[in-house]
Design an enzyme around this catalytic site. Structure first.
Site, PDB file in Angstrom:
ATOM      1  N   THR A 129     -12.148   0.150  -7.850  1.00 20.85           N
ATOM      2  CA  THR A 129     -11.687   0.606  -9.162  1.00 20.85           C
ATOM      3  C   THR A 129     -11.581  -0.528 -10.168  1.00 20.85           C
ATOM      4  O   THR A 129     -11.335  -1.688  -9.791  1.00 20.85           O
ATOM      5  CB  THR A 129     -10.306   1.274  -9.036  1.00 20.85           C
ATOM      6  OG1 THR A 129      -9.780   1.565 -10.334  1.00 20.85           O
ATOM      7  CG2 THR A 129      -9.320   0.359  -8.321  1.00 20.85           C
ATOM      8  N   GLU A 131      -9.157  -0.941 -12.003  1.00 20.48           N
ATOM      9  CA  GLU A 131      -7.770  -1.393 -12.023  1.00 20.48           C
ATOM     10  C   GLU A 131      -7.601  -2.717 -11.267  1.00 20.48           C
ATOM     11  O   GLU A 131      -6.577  -3.387 -11.416  1.00 20.48           O
ATOM     12  CB  GLU A 131      -6.850  -0.332 -11.423  1.00 20.48           C
ATOM     13  CG  GLU A 131      -6.681   0.915 -12.280  1.00 20.48           C
ATOM     14  CD  GLU A 131      -5.831   0.678 -13.523  1.00 20.48           C
ATOM     15  OE1 GLU A 131      -5.016  -0.268 -13.504  1.00 20.48           O
ATOM     16  OE2 GLU A 131      -5.987   1.425 -14.506  1.00 20.48           O
ATOM     17  N   TYR A 157      -1.148   0.093  -7.031  1.00 13.85           N
ATOM     18  CA  TYR A 157      -2.424   0.778  -6.791  1.00 13.85           C
ATOM     19  C   TYR A 157      -3.588  -0.199  -6.871  1.00 13.85           C
ATOM     20  O   TYR A 157      -4.456  -0.231  -5.998  1.00 13.85           O
ATOM     21  CB  TYR A 157      -2.609   1.901  -7.817  1.00 13.85           C
ATOM     22  CG  TYR A 157      -3.997   2.487  -7.841  1.00 13.85           C
ATOM     23  CD1 TYR A 157      -4.460   3.281  -6.797  1.00 13.85           C
ATOM     24  CD2 TYR A 157      -4.849   2.236  -8.919  1.00 13.85           C
ATOM     25  CE1 TYR A 157      -5.739   3.822  -6.821  1.00 13.85           C
ATOM     26  CE2 TYR A 157      -6.133   2.774  -8.954  1.00 13.85           C
ATOM     27  CZ  TYR A 157      -6.573   3.557  -7.910  1.00 13.85           C
ATOM     28  OH  TYR A 157      -7.845   4.081  -7.935  1.00 13.85           O
ATOM     29  N   LYS A 161      -6.046  -1.270  -3.815  1.00 16.33           N
ATOM     30  CA  LYS A 161      -7.493  -1.078  -3.941  1.00 16.33           C
ATOM     31  C   LYS A 161      -8.241  -2.394  -3.737  1.00 16.33           C
ATOM     32  O   LYS A 161      -9.346  -2.421  -3.180  1.00 16.33           O
ATOM     33  CB  LYS A 161      -7.828  -0.495  -5.312  1.00 16.33           C
ATOM     34  CG  LYS A 161      -7.749   1.017  -5.382  1.00 16.33           C
ATOM     35  CD  LYS A 161      -8.866   1.680  -4.585  1.00 16.33           C
ATOM     36  CE  LYS A 161      -8.939   3.166  -4.827  1.00 16.33           C
ATOM     37  NZ  LYS A 161     -10.040   3.806  -4.056  1.00 16.33           N
TER      38      LYS A 161
END
Length: 332
Positions: A129, A131, A157, A161
């Protein structure tokens, strides 16, 4: 002699990307297996109704034994690991669960493939991701993050990830497994859960239009994201596993829009130009650390895979609003 159908195992099949991928693989005549968590998963019935040809297997990324069983049953040519605790805000209040599923779950699934003896024959897609970049160390303004940019996640998160991303690369390098990571920037659509800001907006706009609610409550309105359509991005996932070699690819549009931009387009679909009286900021939706801007550079995916997006930002917002008006209509 009839060619044998390819087999794919999809984790996270009850989510947005899982639905798009199940549709795509079905159109390509795959035999599709989907991993679903728990005996009473509320989304299981919806998947069974929409995709009756998909074989569902109960399992959990946090339960290695169930993953070994899922690999044995599905005997996959391709594994798409889309499952995760994927809501950024939720990860701040549930960091341990996020790590167990979104981070360690990747390791558990890779080990299940390796221990099954299929490591040389199964191609593995890991859903990474944007992010992971975190909006910091943005040393190439205007160019966007690419496969060589620095990572600096700003949420549990994103950290989880990043662990999944690096352990996937490690298994590729350590065991020679065909593992490709797709570093996907924000992708939305009519299948997106209402807990995500884009679908929260389009659902609220639809309900305001139908007289079912008076306003919408949101957090910050200024963050900018590189938003694309989920259907285009899941096509890119499939293309990565058809490539000759396992590599990592950024999928993005190369453009950014703010949440205010999203609101402007969504309300315009129902004939409202000034949306500010209908939007209230709620401190409960503010995050401890926010990412200011995420902009991706999809040049490698475009040149190497031939991937390109087909749905524009404006078309995506229109599609989502129209879908939610139909869904919320009393006649629906």
């Amino acid at each position: 002699m009839t060619a044998q159908r390819r087999r794919a195992l999809v984790t996270g099949i009850t989510g947005q990307d899982g639905g798009h991928l199940a549709q795509l693989l079905g159109e390509k005549d795959y035999e599709v297996f989907g991993l679903v968590r728990g005996q009473n998963n509320p989304r299981k019935a919806a998947v069974e109704a929409e995709f009756p040809d998909v074989t569902l297997i109960e399992g959990d990324l946090a339960d290695p034994t169930s993953l070994v069983r899922a690999i044995e049953i599905s005997n996959p040519d391709e594994v798409y690991n889309l499952a995760a605790v994927s809501h950024v805000g939720f990860s701040f209040t549930n960091p341990t669960l996020t790590l167990d599923v979104t981070g360690k779950g990747v390791l558990n699934l890779l080990e299940a493939v390796r221990l099954s003896g299929r490591a040389e024959h199964t191609r593995f897609y890991q859903a990474s991701t944007s992010e992971m970049f975190g909006g910091l160390d943005y040393n190439r303004p205007g160019a966007g993050y690419d496969e060589d940019s620095l990572f600096h996640p700003r949420s549990p998160y994103g950290v989880a990830k990043l662990y999944g991303h690096w352990i996937a690369k490690n298994y590729r390098e350590s065991y020679g497994m065909f593992v490709s990571c797709g570093i996907l920037f924000n992708h939305e659509g009519e299948r997106r859960g209402r807990e995500f800001v884009t679908r929260k907006i389009t659902d609220a706009v639809a309900r305001i239009h139908l007289g079912l609610q008076s306003h919408i409550e949101l957090g910050d309105l200024w963050p900018k994201r590189d938003w694309g359509y989920a259907g285009d991005f899941t096509r890119g996932m499939w293309q990565m596993l058809q490539h000759d070699t396992p590599e990592d690819f950024v999928l993005a549009t190369g453009q950014t829009q703010s949440i205010e931009d999203f609101l402007t387009l969504a309300f315009a679909e129902i004939g409202i130009d000034d949306w500010r009286p209908l939007v209230r900021q709620n401190p409960a939706f503010l995050r401890p650390a926010e990412v200011d801007i995420l902009l991706g550079n999809p040049a490698k995916a475009e040149s190497v895979l031939g991937w390109k997006r087909e749905v524009s930002f404006e078309q995506m917002v229109k599609l989502m609003v129209e879908h939610d008006i139909a869904l919320n209509s009393p006649a629906a």
